[in-house]
Scaffold this motif. Structure first.
Motif, PDB file in Angstrom:
ATOM      1  N   LEU A 231       0.854  -1.785  -7.715  1.00  0.00           N
ATOM      2  CA  LEU A 231       1.627  -1.101  -8.761  1.00  0.00           C
ATOM      3  C   LEU A 231       1.175   0.351  -8.862  1.00  0.00           C
ATOM      4  N   ARG A 232       2.137   1.231  -9.095  1.00  0.00           N
ATOM      5  CA  ARG A 232       1.811   2.631  -9.380  1.00  0.00           C
ATOM      6  C   ARG A 232       2.823   3.179 -10.377  1.00  0.00           C
ATOM      7  N   ASP A 233       2.323   3.641 -11.510  1.00  0.00           N
ATOM      8  CA  ASP A 233       3.173   4.194 -12.569  1.00  0.00           C
ATOM      9  C   ASP A 233       4.285   3.228 -12.967  1.00  0.00           C
ATOM     10  N   GLY A 234       3.940   1.936 -13.052  1.00  0.00           N
ATOM     11  CA  GLY A 234       4.893   0.938 -13.524  1.00  0.00           C
ATOM     12  C   GLY A 234       5.872   0.435 -12.482  1.00  0.00           C
ATOM     13  N   VAL A 235       5.743   0.917 -11.257  1.00  0.00           N
ATOM     14  CA  VAL A 235       6.649   0.518 -10.178  1.00  0.00           C
ATOM     15  C   VAL A 235       5.880  -0.283  -9.139  1.00  0.00           C
ATOM     16  N   MET A 236       6.494  -1.345  -8.603  1.00  0.00           N
ATOM     17  CA  MET A 236       5.860  -2.110  -7.544  1.00  0.00           C
ATOM     18  C   MET A 236       6.070  -1.367  -6.224  1.00  0.00           C
ATOM     19  N   ILE A 237       4.997  -0.759  -5.728  1.00  0.00           N
ATOM     20  CA  ILE A 237       5.076   0.077  -4.532  1.00  0.00           C
ATOM     21  C   ILE A 237       5.173  -0.758  -3.268  1.00  0.00           C
ATOM     22  N   ASN A 238       4.419  -1.874  -3.237  1.00  0.00           N
ATOM     23  CA  ASN A 238       4.419  -2.688  -2.034  1.00  0.00           C
ATOM     24  C   ASN A 238       3.940  -4.098  -2.331  1.00  0.00           C
ATOM     25  N   SER A 239       4.357  -5.032  -1.478  1.00  0.00           N
ATOM     26  CA  SER A 239       3.885  -6.415  -1.514  1.00  0.00           C
ATOM     27  C   SER A 239       3.776  -6.874  -0.072  1.00  0.00           C
ATOM     28  N   VAL A 240       2.531  -7.013   0.419  1.00  0.00           N
ATOM     29  CA  VAL A 240       2.326  -7.305   1.838  1.00  0.00           C
ATOM     30  C   VAL A 240       1.254  -8.379   2.016  1.00  0.00           C
ATOM     31  N   PRO A 241       1.293  -9.115   3.124  1.00  0.00           N
ATOM     32  CA  PRO A 241       0.202 -10.051   3.419  1.00  0.00           C
ATOM     33  C   PRO A 241      -1.115  -9.287   3.546  1.00  0.00           C
ATOM     34  N   ALA A 242      -2.176  -9.840   2.983  1.00  0.00           N
ATOM     35  CA  ALA A 242      -3.471  -9.156   2.984  1.00  0.00           C
ATOM     36  C   ALA A 242      -3.983  -8.900   4.398  1.00  0.00           C
ATOM     37  N   LYS A 243      -3.696  -9.800   5.302  1.00  0.00           N
ATOM     38  CA  LYS A 243      -4.203  -9.660   6.671  1.00  0.00           C
ATOM     39  C   LYS A 243      -3.495  -8.546   7.437  1.00  0.00           C
ATOM     40  N   GLU A 244      -2.400  -8.019   6.869  1.00  0.00           N
ATOM     41  CA  GLU A 244      -1.645  -6.968   7.559  1.00  0.00           C
ATOM     42  C   GLU A 244      -1.939  -5.577   7.016  1.00  0.00           C
ATOM     43  N   THR A 245      -2.944  -5.463   6.153  1.00  0.00           N
ATOM     44  CA  THR A 245      -3.260  -4.148   5.594  1.00  0.00           C
ATOM     45  C   THR A 245      -4.768  -3.954   5.569  1.00  0.00           C
ATOM     46  N   ASN A 246      -5.219  -2.844   4.992  1.00  0.00           N
ATOM     47  CA  ASN A 246      -6.646  -2.556   4.889  1.00  0.00           C
ATOM     48  C   ASN A 246      -6.918  -1.739   3.641  1.00  0.00           C
ATOM     49  N   VAL A 247      -8.186  -1.515   3.354  1.00  0.00           N
ATOM     50  CA  VAL A 247      -8.586  -0.835   2.118  1.00  0.00           C
ATOM     51  C   VAL A 247      -8.007   0.578   2.037  1.00  0.00           C
ATOM     52  N   ASP A 248      -8.052   1.329   3.137  1.00  0.00           N
ATOM     53  CA  ASP A 248      -7.553   2.713   3.112  1.00  0.00           C
ATOM     54  C   ASP A 248      -6.065   2.759   2.805  1.00  0.00           C
ATOM     55  N   GLU A 249      -5.308   1.841   3.400  1.00  0.00           N
ATOM     56  CA  GLU A 249      -3.853   1.819   3.191  1.00  0.00           C
ATOM     57  C   GLU A 249      -3.523   1.436   1.753  1.00  0.00           C
ATOM     58  N   ILE A 250      -4.221   0.434   1.227  1.00  0.00           N
ATOM     59  CA  ILE A 250      -3.993   0.024  -0.163  1.00  0.00           C
ATOM     60  C   ILE A 250      -4.304   1.168  -1.107  1.00  0.00           C
ATOM     61  N   THR A 251      -5.392   1.875  -0.833  1.00  0.00           N
ATOM     62  CA  THR A 251      -5.788   3.007  -1.672  1.00  0.00           C
ATOM     63  C   THR A 251      -4.702   4.069  -1.705  1.00  0.00           C
ATOM     64  N   GLN A 252      -4.129   4.364  -0.562  1.00  0.00           N
ATOM     65  CA  GLN A 252      -3.063   5.373  -0.506  1.00  0.00           C
ATOM     66  C   GLN A 252      -1.845   4.924  -1.302  1.00  0.00           C
ATOM     67  N   TRP A 253      -1.495   3.624  -1.215  1.00  0.00           N
ATOM     68  CA  TRP A 253      -0.367   3.114  -1.996  1.00  0.00           C
ATOM     69  C   TRP A 253      -0.644   3.224  -3.493  1.00  0.00           C
ATOM     70  N   MET A 254      -1.885   2.926  -3.874  1.00  0.00           N
ATOM     71  CA  MET A 254      -2.246   2.927  -5.291  1.00  0.00           C
ATOM     72  C   MET A 254      -2.126   4.304  -5.921  1.00  0.00           C
ATOM     73  N   ILE A 255      -2.651   5.307  -5.225  1.00  0.00           N
ATOM     74  CA  ILE A 255      -2.776   6.624  -5.865  1.00  0.00           C
ATOM     75  C   ILE A 255      -1.810   7.663  -5.312  1.00  0.00           C
ATOM     76  N   GLY A 256      -1.099   7.294  -4.238  1.00  0.00           N
ATOM     77  CA  GLY A 256      -0.101   8.218  -3.715  1.00  0.00           C
ATOM     78  C   GLY A 256      -0.692   9.402  -2.984  1.00  0.00           C
ATOM     79  N   ARG A 257      -1.982   9.329  -2.653  1.00  0.00           N
ATOM     80  CA  ARG A 257      -2.638  10.403  -1.912  1.00  0.00           C
ATOM     81  C   ARG A 257      -3.824   9.798  -1.172  1.00  0.00           C
ATOM     82  N   LYS A 258      -4.337  10.465  -0.198  1.00  0.00           N
ATOM     83  CA  LYS A 258      -5.457   9.952   0.565  1.00  0.00           C
ATOM     84  C   LYS A 258      -6.770  10.212  -0.148  1.00  0.00           C
ATOM     85  N   ILE A 259      -7.629   9.210  -0.126  1.00  0.00           N
ATOM     86  CA  ILE A 259      -8.996   9.413  -0.596  1.00  0.00           C
ATOM     87  C   ILE A 259      -9.802   9.920   0.598  1.00  0.00           C
ATOM     88  N   GLU A 260     -10.298  11.126   0.493  1.00  0.00           N
ATOM     89  CA  GLU A 260     -10.968  11.736   1.633  1.00  0.00           C
ATOM     90  C   GLU A 260     -12.315  11.108   1.923  1.00  0.00           C
TER      91      GLU A 260
END
Length: 531
Positions: A231-260
């Motif tokens: 979820l980001r700002d009340g909107v469901m940004i994504n729903s994916v199988p856990a095995k098909e993603t990673n921490v960096d990708e989830i972080t980008q979806w959450m905050i809409g920007r890269k954590i350096e």
């Protein structure tokens, strides 16, 4: 293939003009573990309140959309309706009765009864609890957790980690549980305890219990969950199988920007000080603290001026009790010197006046005036202790400078990215992470010489965690403020601290450099360090 247990369609929710959820569509199958992630204020708590039938939803106009459980439309009026439908929830803030034992809390209002003479004489209203059967049920629930808890121990005497497992055991013990919501269940747990909980969650899912797992520890999401919902700002940004993603990708979806940089890679300002040459600002000798669930016994600790010192250790070993004892919140004994001046033991006002401040791990019980505004919460200690934000009328009558109070609050709302509707919003309406940010703003307003910060990122998402840690480092670097951070996350301490003291069995077992091997930290935390 498992059938759908919970189906949410086009769900939206507003509080006045503030829309917090927008067209949420989500399906959860039987036995599925769904990781729900998002920054504080993203809408996670509101969505769970709707699913669990919390009264605040009805009181604020209800919601739009549809919720189905087992293909039947539901619209719960209270949590009792949700419980009756097989939905259990472990809240981020504990809801246990302190004066009851763990076992009594686990089966509360569902105790096994047995026939008695009193019941035969006076009817079903006079029932006798079957203590043996009730105890067996409580022990059975605890046994599923993979951790040892004494079911006869009173809640008020427990470390917070055991309280969390007791909450989970209570929900597991309910009959016909279909869906279990876990809101930040690992926030109060050490890494090893969190691993035990993840294993427990997986075992529960094998029994057909669906689980919504809310946590800011994204590695746990990858490890435990079948599906990740962002979820980001009340909107469901994504729903994916856990095995098909990673921490960096989830972080980008959450905050809409890269954590350096992640928490392990945050740049340290190692060149700022030669700490070995720094004077001792705080000297603690033979400190004993009578704090339930915490063991502090004859602890000795020296804190150097200008450093960031970490306090690490297993739950209940005393790390939380150190700051609480020094600041006078629990009865203590020993000797405490600050800038070569004695601190009065068991006098909360004295350390505050001498320039110490404490951001407690118990933000609701100690840190905040929940029914007051954000701006008043931030300014209140400074008004009381330092007489800031006050004006004088005719040279004698003092009254609050409301403009300066509001100005100060707006500054910290911006700096800490506190998600709110403005400085006059009540603190109790904020999410847990934003409440924590208010606690930090209150501390920064006091501009202390030494600041204790206990579990500063508990319940805070990955983006806000970096922000909070960066601000603590900034205060330390630019103002020379000495900071003592207590945390259950060793990697968090290693990312910001100059030294880390490991507390075991109420004493300082050892002090390590943050660059020390993680195995060394583990040895000291389990009592075998230095051997």
């Amino acid at each position: 293939m498992s059938k759908t247990l919970l189906k949410i369609s086009n769900l939206s929710k507003s509080f006045g003009e503030n829309t917090v959820l927008k067209d949420i569509n989500l399906e959860i199958k039987e036995g599925e573990i769904v990781g729900l992630v998002g920054e504080n204020g993203a809408g996670k708590s509101t969505l769970m309140k709707i699913i669990f039938g919390m009264p605040v939803i009805k009181e604020t106009g209800g919601y739009k959309g549809e919720i189905k459980i087992d293909d039947e439309i539901v619209n719960f009026n209270s949590p009792f309706d949700a419980l009756g439908a097989g939905i259990g929830m472990v809240h981020q803030e504990f809801s246990l009765i302190p004066g009851f034992s763990a076992g009594e809390n686990i089966v509360l209002n569902r105790e096994t009864t047995k026939q008695s003479l009193l019941e035969l004489l006076f009817g079903e209203r006079i029932k006798v609890i079957d203590s043996n059967k009730t105890k067996e049920r409580a022990q059975g629930a605890i046994s599923q957790l993979g951790i040892t808890i004494n079911d006869e121990e009173y809640i008020q005497q427990m470390p917070v980690a055991h309280m969390q497992f007791t909450e989970i055991a209570r929900e597991i013990e309910r009959e016909k549980i279909k869906l279990l919501v876990l809101d930040e269940p690992t926030a109060v747990l050490t890494e090893s305890e969190a691993e035990v909980l993840v294993k427990t969650i997986k075992e529960l899912s094998k029994k057909g219990i669906a689980i919504i797992f809310i946590t800011h520890r994204l590695n746990e999401i990858i490890e435990a969950c079948d599906k990740v919902v962002v979820l980001r700002d009340g909107v469901m940004i994504n729903s994916v199988p856990a095995k098909e993603t990673n921490v960096d990708e989830i972080t980008q979806w959450m905050i809409g920007r890269k954590i350096e940089e992640n928490s392990k890679e945050i740049e340290k300002e190692n060149s700022k000080l030669n700490l070995d040459d720094n004077e001792i600002i705080l000297d603690v000798k033979n400190l004993c603290v009578d704090m339930p669930g915490e063991l502090v016994k004859n602890l000795n600790l020296k804190v150097r001026k200008g450093e960031i010192l970490g306090l690490a250790g297993m739950a209940g070993q005393g790390k939380i009790g150190v700051a609480n004892g020094i600041m006078g919140l629990y009865y203590s004994s020993g000797s405490i010197k600050f800038n070569d001046e004695d601190i009065k033991i068991n006098s909360p006002e004295d350390p505050l006046k001498k320039g110490l401040f404490f951001v407690s791990e118990d933000r609701k019980g100690v840190g905040l005036l929940l029914d007051k505004s954000i701006e008043l919460n931030i300014a209140y200690p400074a008004i009381q202790i330092k007489e800031m934000f006050l004006k004088k009328l005719f040279g004698c009558v003092r009254y609050s400078d409301d403009k300066e109070i509001e100005k100060n609050a707006k500054k910290y709302i911006e700096q800490l990215e506190i998600r709110c509707m403005g400085p006059k919003q009540r603190v109790q309406e904020l999410s847990g992470g934003n409440q924590q940010k208010v606690c930090l703003a209150k501390a920064f307003t006091m501009d202390p010489k030494l600041m204790f910060v206990s579990e500063p990122t508990r319940g805070i998402d990955v983006g806000a965690k970096k922000l909070v840690l960066d601000i603590l480092k900034k205060y330390n670097k630019e103002k020379g403020t000495t900071i003592v951070i207590t945390s259950s996350e060793v990697e968090e301490l290693r990312s910001v601290c100059d030294r880390i003291a490991i507390i075991n069995e109420g004493k300082v077992a050892g002090i390590l450099s943050p660059e020390a091997n993680i195995i060394e930290f583990g040895k000291y935390m389990t009592g075998v360090g230095g051997n």
